[in-house]
Design a protein around this motif. Structure first.
Motif, PDB file in Angstrom:
ATOM      1  N   UNK A   1      51.547  88.371  46.278  1.00  0.00           N
ATOM      2  CA  UNK A   1      51.741  87.629  45.019  1.00  0.00           C
ATOM      3  C   UNK A   1      53.027  86.798  45.043  1.00  0.00           C
ATOM      4  N   UNK A   2      53.913  87.086  45.978  1.00  0.00           N
ATOM      5  CA  UNK A   2      55.197  86.375  46.021  1.00  0.00           C
ATOM      6  C   UNK A   2      56.079  86.738  44.848  1.00  0.00           C
ATOM      7  N   UNK A   3      56.001  88.002  44.414  1.00  0.00           N
ATOM      8  CA  UNK A   3      56.784  88.439  43.244  1.00  0.00           C
ATOM      9  C   UNK A   3      58.271  88.191  43.490  1.00  0.00           C
ATOM     10  N   UNK A   4      58.912  87.589  42.519  1.00  0.00           N
ATOM     11  CA  UNK A   4      60.346  87.295  42.643  1.00  0.00           C
ATOM     12  C   UNK A   4      60.953  87.143  41.254  1.00  0.00           C
ATOM     13  N   UNK A   5      61.538  88.220  40.758  1.00  0.00           N
ATOM     14  CA  UNK A   5      62.082  88.182  39.404  1.00  0.00           C
ATOM     15  C   UNK A   5      63.539  87.715  39.383  1.00  0.00           C
ATOM     16  N   UNK A   6      63.959  87.153  40.505  1.00  0.00           N
ATOM     17  CA  UNK A   6      65.246  86.448  40.535  1.00  0.00           C
ATOM     18  C   UNK A   6      65.008  84.935  40.579  1.00  0.00           C
ATOM     19  N   UNK A   7      63.751  84.544  40.538  1.00  0.00           N
ATOM     20  CA  UNK A   7      63.423  83.119  40.590  1.00  0.00           C
ATOM     21  C   UNK A   7      63.699  82.419  39.269  1.00  0.00           C
ATOM     22  N   UNK A   8      63.588  81.096  39.306  1.00  0.00           N
ATOM     23  CA  UNK A   8      63.928  80.301  38.121  1.00  0.00           C
ATOM     24  C   UNK A   8      62.743  80.168  37.154  1.00  0.00           C
ATOM     25  N   UNK A   9      63.092  79.847  35.931  1.00  0.00           N
ATOM     26  CA  UNK A   9      62.092  79.697  34.859  1.00  0.00           C
ATOM     27  C   UNK A   9      62.311  78.339  34.198  1.00  0.00           C
ATOM     28  N   UNK A  10      61.220  77.619  33.997  1.00  0.00           N
ATOM     29  CA  UNK A  10      61.353  76.313  33.333  1.00  0.00           C
ATOM     30  C   UNK A  10      61.285  76.477  31.814  1.00  0.00           C
ATOM     31  N   UNK A  11      62.262  75.879  31.165  1.00  0.00           N
ATOM     32  CA  UNK A  11      62.254  75.808  29.700  1.00  0.00           C
ATOM     33  C   UNK A  11      62.005  74.344  29.365  1.00  0.00           C
ATOM     34  N   UNK A  12      60.826  74.060  28.843  1.00  0.00           N
ATOM     35  CA  UNK A  12      60.455  72.666  28.592  1.00  0.00           C
ATOM     36  C   UNK A  12      60.971  72.243  27.213  1.00  0.00           C
ATOM     37  N   UNK A  13      61.490  71.034  27.148  1.00  0.00           N
ATOM     38  CA  UNK A  13      62.021  70.500  25.886  1.00  0.00           C
ATOM     39  C   UNK A  13      61.169  69.313  25.426  1.00  0.00           C
ATOM     40  N   UNK A  14      60.409  69.551  24.370  1.00  0.00           N
ATOM     41  CA  UNK A  14      59.653  68.459  23.761  1.00  0.00           C
ATOM     42  C   UNK A  14      60.383  68.000  22.506  1.00  0.00           C
TER      43      UNK A  14
ATOM     44  N   UNK B   1      59.314  79.816  46.530  1.00  0.00           N
ATOM     45  CA  UNK B   1      60.336  80.875  46.477  1.00  0.00           C
ATOM     46  C   UNK B   1      61.360  80.624  45.379  1.00  0.00           C
ATOM     47  N   UNK B   2      61.388  79.399  44.867  1.00  0.00           N
ATOM     48  CA  UNK B   2      62.350  79.080  43.799  1.00  0.00           C
ATOM     49  C   UNK B   2      61.963  79.703  42.473  1.00  0.00           C
ATOM     50  N   UNK B   3      60.659  79.893  42.276  1.00  0.00           N
ATOM     51  CA  UNK B   3      60.220  80.247  40.911  1.00  0.00           C
ATOM     52  C   UNK B   3      60.135  81.754  40.674  1.00  0.00           C
ATOM     53  N   UNK B   4      60.302  82.109  39.442  1.00  0.00           N
ATOM     54  CA  UNK B   4      60.152  83.491  38.981  1.00  0.00           C
ATOM     55  C   UNK B   4      58.661  83.833  39.027  1.00  0.00           C
ATOM     56  N   UNK B   5      58.344  84.901  39.720  1.00  0.00           N
ATOM     57  CA  UNK B   5      56.964  85.399  39.724  1.00  0.00           C
ATOM     58  C   UNK B   5      57.021  86.854  39.280  1.00  0.00           C
ATOM     59  N   UNK B   6      56.276  87.150  38.233  1.00  0.00           N
ATOM     60  CA  UNK B   6      56.395  88.462  37.579  1.00  0.00           C
ATOM     61  C   UNK B   6      55.707  89.578  38.360  1.00  0.00           C
ATOM     62  N   UNK B   7      56.259  90.785  38.207  1.00  0.00           N
ATOM     63  CA  UNK B   7      55.583  91.971  38.758  1.00  0.00           C
ATOM     64  C   UNK B   7      54.678  92.610  37.704  1.00  0.00           C
ATOM     65  N   UNK B   8      54.609  92.012  36.524  1.00  0.00           N
ATOM     66  CA  UNK B   8      53.707  92.508  35.484  1.00  0.00           C
ATOM     67  C   UNK B   8      54.229  93.712  34.727  1.00  0.00           C
ATOM     68  N   UNK B   9      55.474  94.084  34.978  1.00  0.00           N
ATOM     69  CA  UNK B   9      56.011  95.287  34.343  1.00  0.00           C
ATOM     70  C   UNK B   9      57.407  94.981  33.787  1.00  0.00           C
TER      71      UNK B   9
END
Ligand SMILES: [Zn+2]
Length: 374
Positions: A77-90, A331-339
């Motif tokens: 799954x490429x889980x990586x909870x140190x990865x980045x998260x996009x916050x979109x601004x509309x 590898x840049x993005x946050x991928x959740x482990x579901x927990x």
């Protein structure tokens, strides 16, 4: 798939083979009809096939709400909870596209695109507190809207019942509809408002804010008068931030927990940004959001700075740029482990963790070389 084979068989023109092909075709139709009935005729709401521009990262494992994913699963799954998260601004959502306006059609396309790329919406507060609840394999995404415009949210009278309902053409209406059709994507969003007449209607301020809160959305602080805080006195800072926080609390018994800086104007002093008092009442912000211009660090990362949280503009060029960046460099993005109770990262990355922010959560690591060859 059998249809093509059947057609080839038919071309061989043996009468019995024609009948066989016909039977298989009819069986396929019958099977499809059964499936259609089984799903209650809701096939339209199933995810459509991603286009070439929207590759689907969905794997068999994605979406499992599993606390016991093995090393191989986590690697796959490429889980990586140190990865980045996009916050979109509309800003506004209208029937046309402009510098600070997203057209409704493009906004709908954005949601489709996020969904097919494996994103799930989370409330901003979940990001700020690290309580990220998305299925394993999904990448959390935050939607924010500044300025409280009519195009973002308005309610209309239902023709048959006369009841006030959300306008399906406003951003909230579009988002709620999409979230209903794609429950795993969700419909979380945060609306940064000013005092007076948010969403262009002072007479319905209570009803409008209540509707948003009751529908799982958040209200954020965009200051009382949309002031540029880089020029504000310290007293004005407390007044501008505290006033709006007090107003929303008095109206809705709700604490705003984040501040979006109007014009992106950063104050000379940080005093009063994260906490302060106005008119005898305290306010707290878990984060201060900037106007630009990159993905935000993981809430568990040492790079997380509550006083300066970057956002990505919800415009075509910026969305294209950053969505591609995450696809090209997954590898840049946050991928959740579901927990929510664990923070899972690839081995060798632990030094990037801010243990104060991880708190009581259990840290899990996995060996990235466990990834099966595909
Ligand atoms: Zn603004």
């Amino acid at each position: 798939m059998n249809l093509e084979l059947d057609q080839k068989r038919q071309q061989k023109s043996k009468k019995s083979m024609v009948y066989l092909g016909l039977f298989a075709s009819l069986s396929s139709v019958a099977l499809l009809t059964c499936l259609f009935l089984h799903f209650g005729g809701n096939l339209e709401s199933e995810p459509s096939i991603p286009s070439e521009n929207q590759p689907s990262p969905h794997s068999l494992l994605e979406g499992v709400s599993n606390e016991e994913l093995g090393q191989e699963d986590l690697a796959q799954l490429g889980v990586n909870e140190l990865g980045e998260i996009m916050i979109i601004m509309y800003h506004d959502v209208q029937d046309y596209e402009a510098e600070w306006v997203r057209s409704r059609e493009n906004f709908k396309k954005d949601l489709e695109r996020f969904y097919h790329l494996g994103y799930s919406l989370i409330p901003l507060k979940s990001y700020l507190t690290g309580n990220i609840q998305v299925p394993a394999g999904k990448t959390p995404l935050v939607l924010t809207f500044d300025d409280g415009t009519y195009g973002q949210f308005n309610m209309i009278s239902d023709e048959s019942t006369g009841e006030m309902v959300v306008n399906p053409e406003c951003a909230v209406g579009i988002l709620l509809q999409f979230g209903e059709e794609h429950p795993e994507f969700g419909h979380a969003a945060t609306f940064f408002i000013n005092s007076g007449n948010p969403f262009g209607d002072a007479s319905r301020i209570f009803e409008n804010l209540t509707f948003l809160l009751e529908n799982g959305m958040e209200i954020g602080n965009h200051t009382r008068t949309h002031i540029n805080l880089s020029y504000a006195s310290t007293e004005d800072m407390f007044k501008e931030i505290g006033w709006l926080a007090n107003e929303v609390r008095d109206l809705c018994d709700y604490e705003v927990t984040a501040l979006a800086l109007p014009f992106g104007g950063y104050p000379q002093s940080q005093e009063g940004l994260l906490a302060g008092t106005w008119d005898g009442k305290e306010y707290t912000n878990l984060g201060v959001l900037l106007v630009g211009a990159e993905p935000a660090p993981s809430p568990f990362s040492k790079k997380f700075k509550p006083l300066a949280i970057p956002r990505i503009r919800g415009s075509q060029d910026e969305l294209d740029k950053w969505l591609r960046e995450f696809e090209n460099y997954p590898n840049r993005k946050f991928v959740s482990d579901g927990n929510v109770e664990t923070v899972t990262i690839p081995e060798g990355k632990a030094e990037g963790l801010d243990h104060d922010r991880v708190g009581v959560r259990e840290i899990k690591t996995y060996n990235i070389s466990e990834k099966p060859l595909s």
